[in-house]
Design a protein around this motif. Structure first.
Motif, short mmCIF file in Angstrom:
data_model
loop_
_atom_site.label_atom_id
_atom_site.label_comp_id
_atom_site.label_asym_id
_atom_site.label_seq_id
_atom_site.Cartn_x
_atom_site.Cartn_y
_atom_site.Cartn_z
N SER A 1 -6.26 -6.05 162.44
CA SER A 1 -6.63 -6.39 160.86
C SER A 1 -7.36 -6.20 160.02
O SER A 1 -7.39 -6.84 158.38
CB SER A 1 -6.22 -8.36 161.69
OG SER A 1 -6.89 -8.88 162.17
N SER A 2 -8.47 -6.07 160.50
CA SER A 2 -9.92 -5.53 159.94
C SER A 2 -9.52 -4.00 159.19
O SER A 2 -10.47 -3.44 159.25
CB SER A 2 -10.85 -5.82 160.94
OG SER A 2 -11.05 -4.28 161.69
N HIS A 3 -8.27 -3.42 159.10
CA HIS A 3 -8.27 -1.93 159.17
C HIS A 3 -7.40 -2.02 157.54
O HIS A 3 -6.06 -3.00 158.11
CB HIS A 3 -7.85 -0.88 159.57
CG HIS A 3 -8.76 -0.63 161.18
ND1 HIS A 3 -9.64 0.24 160.66
CD2 HIS A 3 -9.33 -1.27 161.94
CE1 HIS A 3 -10.01 0.73 161.33
NE2 HIS A 3 -11.05 -0.58 161.85
N ALA B 1 -11.34 -8.04 154.72
CA ALA B 1 -12.77 -7.94 154.27
C ALA B 1 -13.52 -9.03 154.83
O ALA B 1 -14.64 -9.08 155.42
CB ALA B 1 -12.76 -8.14 152.96
N ASN B 2 -12.88 -10.26 155.72
CA ASN B 2 -13.07 -11.40 155.83
C ASN B 2 -12.92 -11.31 157.24
O ASN B 2 -13.94 -11.74 158.10
CB ASN B 2 -11.45 -12.71 155.13
CG ASN B 2 -12.46 -13.17 154.74
OD1 ASN B 2 -12.74 -14.10 154.36
ND2 ASN B 2 -11.21 -13.16 153.85
N MET B 3 -11.83 -10.16 157.93
CA MET B 3 -11.93 -9.92 159.82
C MET B 3 -13.37 -9.25 159.59
O MET B 3 -13.91 -9.14 160.79
CB MET B 3 -10.90 -9.07 159.71
CG MET B 3 -9.54 -10.02 159.27
SD MET B 3 -9.51 -11.62 160.95
CE MET B 3 -10.00 -11.64 162.31
N SER C 1 -12.39 -18.37 164.54
CA SER C 1 -11.10 -18.64 164.63
C SER C 1 -10.39 -19.05 163.35
O SER C 1 -9.70 -19.49 163.65
CB SER C 1 -11.81 -19.37 166.23
OG SER C 1 -12.53 -18.67 167.41
N ALA C 2 -11.91 -20.10 163.13
CA ALA C 2 -10.75 -20.52 162.06
C ALA C 2 -10.27 -20.00 160.41
O ALA C 2 -9.60 -20.01 160.18
CB ALA C 2 -11.24 -21.73 161.47
N VAL C 3 -11.29 -18.98 160.60
CA VAL C 3 -11.11 -17.93 159.43
C VAL C 3 -10.14 -16.87 160.03
O VAL C 3 -9.19 -16.54 158.43
CB VAL C 3 -12.26 -16.96 159.84
CG1 VAL C 3 -11.96 -15.51 158.55
CG2 VAL C 3 -13.32 -17.67 158.81
N SER D 1 2.90 -15.21 162.22
CA SER D 1 2.75 -15.32 163.18
C SER D 1 1.94 -13.45 163.75
O SER D 1 1.12 -13.86 164.38
CB SER D 1 3.86 -15.30 163.87
OG SER D 1 4.60 -16.51 163.25
N LEU D 2 2.79 -13.32 163.29
CA LEU D 2 1.79 -11.41 163.17
C LEU D 2 0.39 -11.44 163.53
O LEU D 2 0.10 -10.63 163.85
CB LEU D 2 2.41 -10.62 163.01
CG LEU D 2 2.02 -9.30 163.12
CD1 LEU D 2 2.29 -8.26 164.64
CD2 LEU D 2 2.70 -7.94 162.06
N ILE D 3 -0.09 -12.21 162.32
CA ILE D 3 -1.30 -11.63 161.57
C ILE D 3 -2.36 -12.71 162.27
O ILE D 3 -3.47 -12.29 162.27
CB ILE D 3 -1.51 -12.16 159.77
CG1 ILE D 3 -0.86 -10.80 158.96
CG2 ILE D 3 -2.92 -12.34 159.89
CD1 ILE D 3 -0.91 -11.27 157.90
N LEU D 4 -1.79 -13.76 162.80
CA LEU D 4 -2.71 -14.31 163.32
C LEU D 4 -2.20 -14.03 165.06
O LEU D 4 -4.06 -14.31 165.23
CB LEU D 4 -1.63 -16.49 163.90
CG LEU D 4 -2.54 -17.14 164.93
CD1 LEU D 4 -3.64 -17.64 163.89
CD2 LEU D 4 -1.71 -18.24 164.73
N PHE D 5 -1.52 -13.43 165.56
CA PHE D 5 -1.68 -12.98 167.04
C PHE D 5 -3.03 -11.53 166.53
O PHE D 5 -3.62 -11.76 167.75
CB PHE D 5 -0.74 -12.34 167.37
CG PHE D 5 0.34 -13.16 168.41
CD1 PHE D 5 -0.21 -13.52 169.24
CD2 PHE D 5 1.30 -13.33 167.95
CE1 PHE D 5 0.48 -15.34 169.74
CE2 PHE D 5 2.24 -14.51 168.87
CZ PHE D 5 2.06 -14.71 169.93
N ASN D 6 -2.84 -11.12 165.88
CA ASN D 6 -4.10 -9.87 165.72
C ASN D 6 -5.25 -10.41 165.66
O ASN D 6 -6.26 -9.47 165.96
CB ASN D 6 -3.34 -8.92 164.50
CG ASN D 6 -2.46 -7.94 165.04
OD1 ASN D 6 -2.16 -7.92 166.17
ND2 ASN D 6 -1.26 -7.98 163.92
#
Length: 227
Positions: free
Chosen positions: A99-101, A166-168, A205-207, A81-86
């Motif tokens: 989440s990109s750091h 990296a993905n973000m 959004s999917a990523v 949930s935390l990662i999804l929100f960020n």
């Protein structure tokens, strides 16, 4: 060199109002999006979110495979949930994507992995040693397999953190690059650019969903090896 500096400057921690750092504020804004738990009738959003969490609970419970460890899935559902929100908040304009750091992703991955390792080596030492040598390995290859398994085990928190970061970063950089070319293009090409940007936003959004799910599932699998 200047172009690269400007390109990556969108990820610089430089957001501030009245000299107050607002970089990591987006990490906590997600709490405002959580529906109220005291409604007499739950909303559709609440019902959908509960269905998602119950599905994740069943899947994580299956992956853990140990019925004695009750409540363990709550850790990984909270992590998801935390990662999804960020990840989702980072798609909005002018919001610092935490989440990109690596500072955030390593903070999530390293303590969990370290806790699993300490718990496993203290309580299930023999079980942890057997994991270093896969079943059916020839005696000649056993020393090499121990080295390979040890290294792969040590780099797990790094791979978890770098994969999410990296993905973000990749999607955001691509959207920034395309967005910066807009003012210099003709009006007919700008329409195509808008369509491409919308498609990229849907992809991101999917990523955001997939990466938060992958992070939580891999952490669950790592914990299932030591329980």
């Amino acid at each position: 060199m200047k172009m690269m500096t400007n390109l990556f400057s969108v990820f610089d921690p430089a957001s501030s109002i009245f000299n107050l750092s607002l970089n990591w504020l987006s990490t906590f804004i997600g709490l405002l999006m959580i529906p109220s738990m005291y409604w007499f009738m739950p909303s559709r959003y609440h019902i959908i979110w509960n269905n998602i969490l119950s599905t994740l609970h069943k899947e994580f419970k299956t992956l853990l495979g140990n019925p004695n460890q009750k409540g363990t899935t709550l850790i990984f559902i909270s992590l998801f949930s935390l990662i999804l929100f960020n990840n989702f908040l980072g798609l909005f304009p002018y919001i610092f994507t935490s989440s990109s750091h690596l500072v955030l992703t390593l903070t999530l991955a390293l303590p969990l992995w370290l806790t699993f390792m300490i718990y496993g080596w203290i309580n299930h030492t023999q079980h942890m040693f057997t994991h270093l040598v896969p079943q059916g390995t020839p005696s000649v290859l056993m020393p090499f397999m121990v080295c390979i398994e040890t290294i792969s085990n040590i780099i797990r928190p790094g791979t978890l953190a770098v994969r999410l970061t990296a993905n973000m970063i990749a999607g955001h950089l691509l959207m920034t690059l395309l967005g910066n070319t807009g003012p210099s293009l003709a009006s007919s090409i700008v329409m195509i650019l808008l369509v491409v940007q919308i498609a990229l936003l849907m992809l991101e959004s999917a990523v955001a969903i997939i990466q938060s799910y992958v992070f939580a599932v891999l952490t669950t699998l790592y914990s299932s090896e030591v329980i």
